[in-house]
Design an enzyme around this catalytic site. Sequence first.
Site, mmCIF file in Angstrom:
data_model
loop_
_atom_site.group_PDB
_atom_site.id
_atom_site.type_symbol
_atom_site.label_atom_id
_atom_site.label_comp_id
_atom_site.label_asym_id
_atom_site.label_seq_id
_atom_site.Cartn_x
_atom_site.Cartn_y
_atom_site.Cartn_z
ATOM 1 N N CYS A 223 10.157 14.214 2.941
ATOM 2 C CA CYS A 223 10.016 14.636 1.553
ATOM 3 C C CYS A 223 11.030 14.288 0.495
ATOM 4 O O CYS A 223 12.072 14.731 0.233
ATOM 5 C CB CYS A 223 10.133 16.178 1.507
ATOM 6 S SG CYS A 223 11.743 16.666 2.317
ATOM 7 N N GLU A 224 11.409 12.980 0.414
ATOM 8 C CA GLU A 224 12.107 12.051 -0.281
ATOM 9 C C GLU A 224 11.435 10.958 -0.757
ATOM 10 O O GLU A 224 10.949 10.038 -0.164
ATOM 11 C CB GLU A 224 13.546 11.639 0.461
ATOM 12 C CG GLU A 224 14.125 12.937 1.036
ATOM 13 C CD GLU A 224 15.756 12.662 1.100
ATOM 14 O OE1 GLU A 224 16.079 11.850 0.342
ATOM 15 O OE2 GLU A 224 16.139 13.381 1.846
#
Length: 423
Positions: free
Chosen positions: A348-349
Amino acid sequence: MEYINYGEFVYKNDELYCEDIPVSQIIRNVGTPAYIYSKKYITRKYLSFSDAFKEVDHKIFYAVKSNSNLSILKIFAGLGSYFDANSIGEIERVERAGVSPSRIGFSGVGKTEEEIEFALSNEILVFKSESEEEIILIDQIAGRLNKKALVSVRVNPDVDPHTHPYISTGLAENKFGINAADSLDVFRRCSRLKNVILDGIDMHIGSQINNPEPFVEAVSKLSEIFFTLKGEEINLKHVDVGGGFGIKYKTEIPLNIIATANKLIPLFKKLDCEIYFEPGRFLTANSGILVSKVLYSKKNMNKHFIIVDAAMNDLIRPSLYDAYHYIQPLMVLNGKKDIYANIVGPVCESGDFFAKERVFPLMSRNDLIAIMSAGSYGMVMSSNYNARLRPAEVLVDNHSFSIIRSRETIRHMLYDEEELLKG
Ligand code: LLP
């Protein structure tokens, strides 16, 4: 797109092989993501490095930090290599690969008391020190243990290696080594210590250097210090050039090791002492790939995203340094349309990417890709971020392959925390 052979990773009959095995066959056994390394490549690179410098008395200390899997260390041990370790953990790894501590050099800018004591008790060959305070501490601990410590002093020669700032280490502004001007007095003072024997002078100017000149410049600076000390009866037994020998990721003209050796050997002959090297990437980077599977493709606005099952936690170099790794499908995909794609992982980046705006065939679910040049600073820099399990590692040797580290399991990851919860 272009399908490119790297070392022992070669396309035959439209599919990628490692030595004599189709990579897809290995993946059927171990799954993805997985690191795959070639033993033949490592052996060849080590021998070519050693051969290039055969005119001078030298030792190669393989930089353990670049790939510290025990089975990889064993290959180097079999080749007669020495080892450059940077922590207690790396010393343990080398020893547990069956290597005598007398083949270990201990580098690092901040060794703890515990590490120094451990290294002395284990009788490693030499400390590579980067501050006077550390040398004084080594002297004290050696005295307490009734031992003598061989020490070489890392000098910062203030040479620009023309590489990425994060992996450039020999400029005056870097935290590494002792600056050249101050180093003479450090040698002089430390030569009076009772339990330390000054054995050498050391440098490591950076990583992924593709031009011999920074090495020549830095060795010339070290030579001046070496000869000044010699004039004062401080006779050093070795000069350590460090690592940093560059490789081809894609567009670079890689360091020509023979041309580099030809420039350095005359300097080494004048020194007339033993020469140490600490290569890492040169030996292992193109020995390995990271194989990953396509999960999904999608288009957001005008951008194509290919989402794969490996992520920044498995190979952090693109996220951390914006490093370039060539990526190609395991199977030559004839007739598929080329697109500009971002190849990204599931973390999640936004920084979780392997490639941006690359020409790549439009891939389908379950297609396999190889991220090239992943044998150095790949698995060793992996983490459990997002509680992801780290990949398996596989070593290929001609027609056979072996798993040299199993894919991590939930049990591996949670063992300690669960035990602690039990109280
Ligand atoms: N010797 C010392 C003291 C070092 O600090 C290093 C690497 C080496 C030898 C080996 O350098 P090589 O021959 O592999 O260039 N994580 C970065 C690279 C950091 C290098 C740190 N020191 C990357 O992924 O590019």
